[in-house]
Design an enzyme around this catalytic site. Structure first.
Site, PDB file in Angstrom:
ATOM      1  N   ARG A  74     -33.071 -70.183  33.834  1.00 51.50           N
ATOM      2  CA  ARG A  74     -32.444 -70.400  35.082  1.00 51.50           C
ATOM      3  C   ARG A  74     -32.056 -69.289  34.963  1.00 51.50           C
ATOM      4  NH1 ARG A  74     -28.815 -73.684  34.588  1.00 51.50           N
ATOM      5  NH2 ARG A  74     -29.152 -73.617  32.595  1.00 51.50           N
ATOM      6  N   TYR A 216     -40.294 -70.235  36.772  1.00 49.67           N
ATOM      7  CA  TYR A 216     -40.224 -70.671  35.888  1.00 49.67           C
ATOM      8  C   TYR A 216     -38.917 -72.120  35.544  1.00 49.67           C
ATOM      9  CZ  TYR A 216     -40.455 -70.227  30.686  1.00 49.67           C
ATOM     10  OH  TYR A 216     -39.702 -70.418  28.856  1.00 49.67           O
ATOM     11  N   GLY A 217     -39.434 -72.899  34.922  1.00 50.68           N
ATOM     12  CA  GLY A 217     -38.559 -74.033  34.724  1.00 50.68           C
ATOM     13  C   GLY A 217     -38.453 -74.806  35.448  1.00 50.68           C
ATOM     14  N   LYS A 225     -33.246 -79.496  37.340  1.00 51.50           N
ATOM     15  CA  LYS A 225     -32.174 -79.807  37.713  1.00 51.50           C
ATOM     16  C   LYS A 225     -31.645 -80.093  39.640  1.00 51.50           C
ATOM     17  CE  LYS A 225     -32.286 -79.118  33.741  1.00 51.50           C
ATOM     18  NZ  LYS A 225     -31.543 -79.274  32.499  1.00 51.50           N
ATOM     19  N   HIS A 245     -26.838 -84.985  32.906  1.00 54.62           N
ATOM     20  CA  HIS A 245     -27.447 -84.082  32.007  1.00 54.62           C
ATOM     21  C   HIS A 245     -27.059 -84.468  30.587  1.00 54.62           C
ATOM     22  CE1 HIS A 245     -28.611 -79.180  30.467  1.00 54.62           C
ATOM     23  NE2 HIS A 245     -29.459 -80.187  30.578  1.00 54.62           N
ATOM     24  N   SER A 267     -27.411 -76.483  27.576  1.00 55.94           N
ATOM     25  CA  SER A 267     -28.679 -76.223  27.776  1.00 55.94           C
ATOM     26  C   SER A 267     -28.697 -75.309  26.400  1.00 55.94           C
ATOM     27  CB  SER A 267     -29.282 -75.406  28.769  1.00 55.94           C
ATOM     28  OG  SER A 267     -28.730 -75.373  30.289  1.00 55.94           O
ATOM     29  N   ALA A 268     -30.634 -75.828  25.485  1.00 54.14           N
ATOM     30  CA  ALA A 268     -29.969 -75.080  24.295  1.00 54.14           C
ATOM     31  C   ALA A 268     -29.166 -75.482  23.202  1.00 54.14           C
ATOM     32  CB  ALA A 268     -30.924 -73.901  24.195  1.00 54.14           C
ATOM     33  N   CYS A 269     -28.892 -76.625  23.652  1.00 54.25           N
ATOM     34  CA  CYS A 269     -27.577 -76.975  22.588  1.00 54.25           C
ATOM     35  C   CYS A 269     -27.912 -78.820  21.762  1.00 54.25           C
ATOM     36  CB  CYS A 269     -26.440 -77.305  22.761  1.00 54.25           C
ATOM     37  SG  CYS A 269     -26.110 -76.008  23.163  1.00 54.25           S
ATOM     38  N   THR A 272     -32.746 -82.115  23.318  1.00 56.55           N
ATOM     39  CA  THR A 272     -34.054 -82.752  22.991  1.00 56.55           C
ATOM     40  C   THR A 272     -33.630 -83.253  21.393  1.00 56.55           C
ATOM     41  OG1 THR A 272     -35.249 -80.901  24.295  1.00 56.55           O
ATOM     42  CG2 THR A 272     -36.480 -82.095  22.563  1.00 56.55           C
ATOM     43  N   ASP A 292     -33.362 -85.718  28.510  1.00 57.97           N
ATOM     44  CA  ASP A 292     -32.621 -83.610  29.193  1.00 57.97           C
ATOM     45  C   ASP A 292     -31.451 -84.563  30.454  1.00 57.97           C
ATOM     46  OD1 ASP A 292     -32.146 -81.499  29.786  1.00 57.97           O
ATOM     47  OD2 ASP A 292     -32.731 -81.388  31.263  1.00 57.97           O
ATOM     48  N   ASN A 402     -35.850 -68.298  25.108  1.00 61.12           N
ATOM     49  CA  ASN A 402     -36.490 -69.681  26.093  1.00 61.12           C
ATOM     50  C   ASN A 402     -37.950 -70.024  26.015  1.00 61.12           C
ATOM     51  OD1 ASN A 402     -35.017 -71.677  27.714  1.00 61.12           O
ATOM     52  ND2 ASN A 402     -35.641 -70.847  29.519  1.00 61.12           N
ATOM     53  N   ARG A 404     -40.726 -71.977  25.892  1.00 61.21           N
ATOM     54  CA  ARG A 404     -40.501 -74.298  26.217  1.00 61.21           C
ATOM     55  C   ARG A 404     -42.269 -74.843  26.517  1.00 61.21           C
ATOM     56  NH1 ARG A 404     -35.672 -76.541  27.872  1.00 61.21           N
ATOM     57  NH2 ARG A 404     -34.404 -74.200  27.882  1.00 61.21           N
ATOM     58  N   GLY A 539     -31.914 -84.465  11.531  1.00 62.42           N
ATOM     59  CA  GLY A 539     -31.691 -85.964  10.968  1.00 62.42           C
ATOM     60  C   GLY A 539     -30.677 -86.092  10.375  1.00 62.42           C
ATOM     61  N   ASN A 541     -27.493 -85.877  11.603  1.00 60.07           N
ATOM     62  CA  ASN A 541     -26.850 -86.213  12.875  1.00 60.07           C
ATOM     63  C   ASN A 541     -26.530 -87.996  13.119  1.00 60.07           C
ATOM     64  OD1 ASN A 541     -26.267 -83.198  13.082  1.00 60.07           O
ATOM     65  ND2 ASN A 541     -28.095 -83.657  14.761  1.00 60.07           N
TER      66      ASN A 541
HETATM   67  P1  GTP Z   1     -32.681 -77.374  26.981  1.00 62.91           P
HETATM   68  O1  GTP Z   1     -33.935 -78.190  27.308  1.00 62.91           O
HETATM   69  O2  GTP Z   1     -32.402 -76.272  27.783  1.00 62.91           O
HETATM   70  O3  GTP Z   1     -31.712 -78.161  28.026  1.00 62.91           O
HETATM   71  O4  GTP Z   1     -32.186 -77.707  25.206  1.00 62.91           O
HETATM   72  P2  GTP Z   1     -31.127 -79.012  24.558  1.00 62.91           P
HETATM   73  O5  GTP Z   1     -30.337 -79.494  24.767  1.00 62.91           O
HETATM   74  O6  GTP Z   1     -32.408 -79.842  24.621  1.00 62.91           O
HETATM   75  O7  GTP Z   1     -31.974 -78.292  23.291  1.00 62.91           O
HETATM   76  P3  GTP Z   1     -32.973 -78.492  22.033  1.00 62.91           P
HETATM   77  O8  GTP Z   1     -32.638 -79.950  21.726  1.00 62.91           O
HETATM   78  O9  GTP Z   1     -34.181 -77.541  22.285  1.00 62.91           O
HETATM   79  O10 GTP Z   1     -31.942 -77.508  20.859  1.00 62.91           O
HETATM   80  C1  GTP Z   1     -31.845 -76.168  21.102  1.00 62.91           C
HETATM   81  C2  GTP Z   1     -31.640 -75.261  19.807  1.00 62.91           C
HETATM   82  O11 GTP Z   1     -30.416 -75.577  19.003  1.00 62.91           O
HETATM   83  C3  GTP Z   1     -33.095 -74.940  18.959  1.00 62.91           C
HETATM   84  O12 GTP Z   1     -33.237 -73.343  18.629  1.00 62.91           O
HETATM   85  C4  GTP Z   1     -32.374 -76.136  17.689  1.00 62.91           C
HETATM   86  O13 GTP Z   1     -33.573 -75.771  16.622  1.00 62.91           O
HETATM   87  C5  GTP Z   1     -31.060 -76.049  17.784  1.00 62.91           C
HETATM   88  N1  GTP Z   1     -30.089 -77.332  17.040  1.00 62.91           N
HETATM   89  C6  GTP Z   1     -30.784 -78.639  17.932  1.00 62.91           C
HETATM   90  N2  GTP Z   1     -29.895 -79.883  17.507  1.00 62.91           N
HETATM   91  C7  GTP Z   1     -29.589 -78.757  16.030  1.00 62.91           C
HETATM   92  C8  GTP Z   1     -28.613 -79.241  15.150  1.00 62.91           C
HETATM   93  O14 GTP Z   1     -27.947 -80.103  14.570  1.00 62.91           O
HETATM   94  N3  GTP Z   1     -28.004 -78.246  14.331  1.00 62.91           N
HETATM   95  C9  GTP Z   1     -28.578 -77.161  14.661  1.00 62.91           C
HETATM   96  N4  GTP Z   1     -27.914 -76.140  13.718  1.00 62.91           N
HETATM   97  N5  GTP Z   1     -29.206 -76.723  15.567  1.00 62.91           N
HETATM   98  C10 GTP Z   1     -29.597 -77.268  16.117  1.00 62.91           C
HETATM   99  C1  SPV Z   2     -31.953 -76.065  31.063  1.00 65.63           C
HETATM  100  O1  SPV Z   2     -31.676 -74.956  30.896  1.00 65.63           O
HETATM  101  O2  SPV Z   2     -31.104 -77.055  30.342  1.00 65.63           O
HETATM  102  C2  SPV Z   2     -33.003 -76.625  30.586  1.00 65.63           C
HETATM  103  C3  SPV Z   2     -34.376 -76.044  31.187  1.00 65.63           C
HETATM  104  O3  SPV Z   2     -33.410 -77.771  30.641  1.00 65.63           O
HETATM  105  S1  SPV Z   2     -34.288 -75.931  32.643  1.00 65.63           S
HETATM  106  O4  SPV Z   2     -35.566 -76.791  33.399  1.00 65.63           O
HETATM  107  O5  SPV Z   2     -35.649 -74.398  32.925  1.00 65.63           O
HETATM  108  O6  SPV Z   2     -33.497 -75.939  33.959  1.00 65.63           O
HETATM  109 MN    MN Z   3     -31.606 -79.215  30.135  1.00 70.30          MN
END
Ligand code: GTP
Ligand code: SPV
Ligand code: MN
Length: 648
Positions: A74, A216-217, A225, A245, A267-269, A272, A292, A402, A404, A539, A541
């Site tokens: 993004r 992209y995305g 989004k 979100h 994002s990416a935290c 999923t 998401d 990033n 996907r 797991g 968690n």
């Molecule tokens: P978006 O699709 O961007 O919104 O991301 P998301 O919030 O769905 O994040 P996602 O579950 O794809 O995780 C992103 C990264 O965080 C991956 O590389 C995971 O391996 C890492 N991650 C997810 N959950 C955990 C966790 O509980 N502990 C750790 N250490 N890493 C995690």
């Molecule tokens: C995010 O960035 O929170 C995503 C990926 O889920 S995107 O669809 O590119 O925004």
């Molecule tokens: Mn997202």
């Protein structure tokens, strides 16, 4: 010029006809949404060198795409909320006058689809016919967008049929911004290569989305989004619901009691991952509804009911492994599009931390050869025989950070089918939510889990969220902590202060506020001084989710602290604490403590973010009142209370 096709719905016809005249495509295709059509577009892209077909035995109906190097995530710097008044976009959004923006973008769109096909994608955000569902029409010149939208949303004839003659929808226009001259050969990933030529624009008052220059995305799949968060958040505020979100999951206890949990992480935290998690705790079952986005509506009983408006997962590939998220890997087994991952010699895919040994040789996300690392079979380098240290020093990854997968939700082995279809007790209400989690990537200070003392305190927690910036956005601040209220910073469709007020209103206007979900703040990402994660995550968690359920049931006491209610160490279930990753009891003790000095700094930073938000209204001459369009007083009060308690 291409002839505009007929549509029963006059607004659809007008939208397509308008853009046909501006964009001047060679032809127009209305997406029907059938599997045959989907596969035919994929095969057409293979012929044009825009897709690589993966091994049909290992990955049936799967394809790989490689994006242009400028187009990998993004672009927040090029994302605009174009309300009439700047103050309505608020302090966190880029703003431009809508008339001016439309003029500017119309210029960019003029002739932008020459030599290309214009696709018209009718799509639904949510199960077609569900009372919470909304509809859209995306016009695009990107077949990549078409096939990704087919997976991520419900597309095609069924939507047009549902819209009928006068059904309403959100009109969306998208172009990669790369017209072709007569006879000019197309490239693998057309886009506007200059970042300043990309525009991701929302017009919240017109309910329109205009996107230009990126394929992209979240920049291009406009249902996600742009619609389901930015435009929907504004609709939600005006109509008394919420667009967030958030993942949605169903948790079943050993006593077979069901809980529904949503979680907002940036994002990416980890959304999923949590949404599909395999609980380490025996007897607990977790099912996925969404990973998401959640749309939540208050019910007559005071509870909040949620649907997932999406139809698939656009998930982060690196780090997804059989250890971390086996259900995501299974979701990618068929009918999946991979973007910017590694191609293996046997026509399969690979990425860093997939938990699978790297092939001897492969093709990296840029299309260059890559080779297994000399001293780590789980890494790849740009030259043969490189060591792990050399690869790291070169800052090289073979799959983009990033990169996907776009996987159909129906592939997910733990999908809660009824919940995914918007049903609860067979009624199309969405599922009632018991707990809302906020979180982020915080290497220090923020404890493992913290329970809000009230709804308002929970809203405060959300407003105070911060996280390290990840590769999900093109930024020079990756790794730095930034404030990301409710994980919505890049996705607010209006003024953040009004958004906070809207959250507070949900309690005031609830039919029974005691039935609102309890709110928690979690952090899976605390690091020790040596840089290791202090909590195994994934797991494990489930241990935290169990504590949350027990709190909801009033089964366990908590440690009442100035920042919120923390678990007593003995109440975190450590059964089945074995395997590759384990809970280390000393670490657990540390991440359940209140780091008083750290929190004083944290709270000061939150205060500074509030001041920044308020400054916008103070400078705006159209805002006459001294309190309007500012952080709500109730949140300022909690900030003051927590500060005082920490200083006691
Ligand atoms: P978006 O699709 O961007 O919104 O991301 P998301 O919030 O769905 O994040 P996602 O579950 O794809 O995780 C992103 C990264 O965080 C991956 O590389 C995971 O391996 C890492 N991650 C997810 N959950 C955990 C966790 O509980 N502990 C750790 N250490 N890493 C995690
Ligand atoms: C995010 O960035 O929170 C995503 C990926 O889920 S995107 O669809 O590119 O925004
Ligand atoms: Mn997202």
């Amino acid at each position: 010029m291409a002839k505009t096709p007929k549509f029963a719905n006059a607004k659809v016809f007008a939208w397509v006809d308008k853009w046909n005249k501006v964009c001047a495509p060679d032809k127009i295709v209305v997406v029907k949404g059938t599997k045959a059509e989907h596969l035919a577009i994929c095969e057409m892209m293979v012929k044009k060198g825009q897709f690589i077909k993966l091994n049909a035995k290992k990955r049936p109906e799967c394809y790989l795409a490689r994006s242009h190097e400028s187009d990998v995530a993004r672009v927040e710097g090029r994302t605009f909320i174009c309300s009439k008044r700047e103050i309505d976009a608020g302090p966190t959004n880029h703003w431009m006058d809508p008339v001016e923006m439309k003029k500017k973008m119309t210029k960019a769109y003029t002739g932008c689809m020459k030599g290309r096909t214009m696709y018209v994608i009718p799509f639904a955000m949510g199960p077609i016919g569900n009372p919470i569902t909304q509809y859209g029409i995306e016009i695009t010149d990107s077949p990549y967008v078409v096939v990704n939208m087919n997976i991520m949303t419900r597309t095609g004839d069924a939507v047009l049929k549902h819209l009928g003659k006068d059904g309403d929808f959100i009109p969306c226009i998208h172009s990669v911004g790369a017209p072709l001259k007569k006879g000019q050969k197309d490239v693998a990933w057309p886009c506007a290569k200059n970042i300043d030529d990309k525009y991701i624009t929302q017009f919240p008052e017109d309910g329109e989305i205009w996107s230009f220059g990126s394929g992209y995305g979240g920049n291009a799949l406009l249902g996600k989004k742009c619609f389901a968060l930015r435009i929907a958040s504004k609709l939600a505020k005006d109509q008394g619901w919420m667009a967030e979100h958030m993942l949605i999951l169903t948790l079943t206890s050993p006593e077979r009691k069901q809980y529904h949990v949503t979680a907002a992480f940036p994002s990416a935290c980890g959304k999923t991952n949590l949404a599909m998690m395999l609980p380490k705790l025996k007897g607990w079952k977790l099912q996925t509804i969404g990973d998401d986005i959640a749309w939540l509506k208050p019910g007559e009983d005071g509870r909040l009911y949620a649907i997932n408006p999406e139809n698939g997962f656009f998930g982060v590939a690196p780090g997804t492994s059989n250890d971390s998220n086996p259900n995501a890997l299974k979701s990618c087994k068929k009918g999946t599009i991979f973007t910017n991952v590694v191609l293996t010699p046997d026509g399969d895919i690979w990425w860093e931390d997939m938990g699978i040994k790297a092939p001897k040789e492969g093709v990296d996300w840029k299309g260059n050869p890559c080779y297994v690392c000399k001293d780590d079979p789980y890494r790849m380098g740009p030259k043969p025989g490189m060591t792990k240290a050399e690869i790291k020093a070169a800052g090289y990854v073979a799959a983009h950070k990033n990169s996907r997968f776009t996987a159909p939700a129906e592939n997910c082995p733990v999908l809660d089918k009824a919940g995914f279809n918007g049903l609860w007790n067979k009624k199309p209400t969405g599922v009632p939510i018991d707990a809302i989690l906020f979180g982020g990537r915080r290497p220090s200070t923020i404890p493992l889990v913290n329970e809000a003392k009230s709804w308002t305190h929970g809203v405060f927690m959300g407003s105070a969220a911060g996280s390290e910036v990840t590769a999900a956005v093109i930024s020079d601040q990756i790794g730095q902590v930034r404030r990301d209220p409710m994980a919505m910073l890049p996705f607010f469709g209006y003024n953040v202060c009004d958004y906070f007020q809207h959250w507070l209103e949900m309690e005031r206007t609830s039919a029974d506020a005691t039935k609102l979900p309890k709110i928690y703040f979690v952090n899976w990402f605390r690091k020790g001084e040596d840089g290791r994660f202090m909590w195994p995550g994934f797991g494990d968690n489930s241990r935290v989710l169990k504590w949350i359920c027990q709190r909801i049931e009033g089964q366990v006491k908590a440690n009442v602290t100035p920042i919120g209610n923390l678990p007593l160490e003995k109440d975190i279930d450590l059964s089945n604490n074995e395997g590759k990753f384990k809970v280390v009891p000393e670490d657990l003790r540390a991440i359940l403590k209140v780091d008083k000095e750290g929190w004083k700094k944290e709270i000061a930073t939150v205060g500074a973010s509030y001041d920044e938000y308020d400054a916008k209204a103070s400078k705006d001459t159209t805002v006459r009142s001294k309190t309007a369009r500012r952080v709500p007083k109730a949140l300022r009060q909690i900030l003051a209370d927590v500060t005082a308690a920490l200083n006691k």
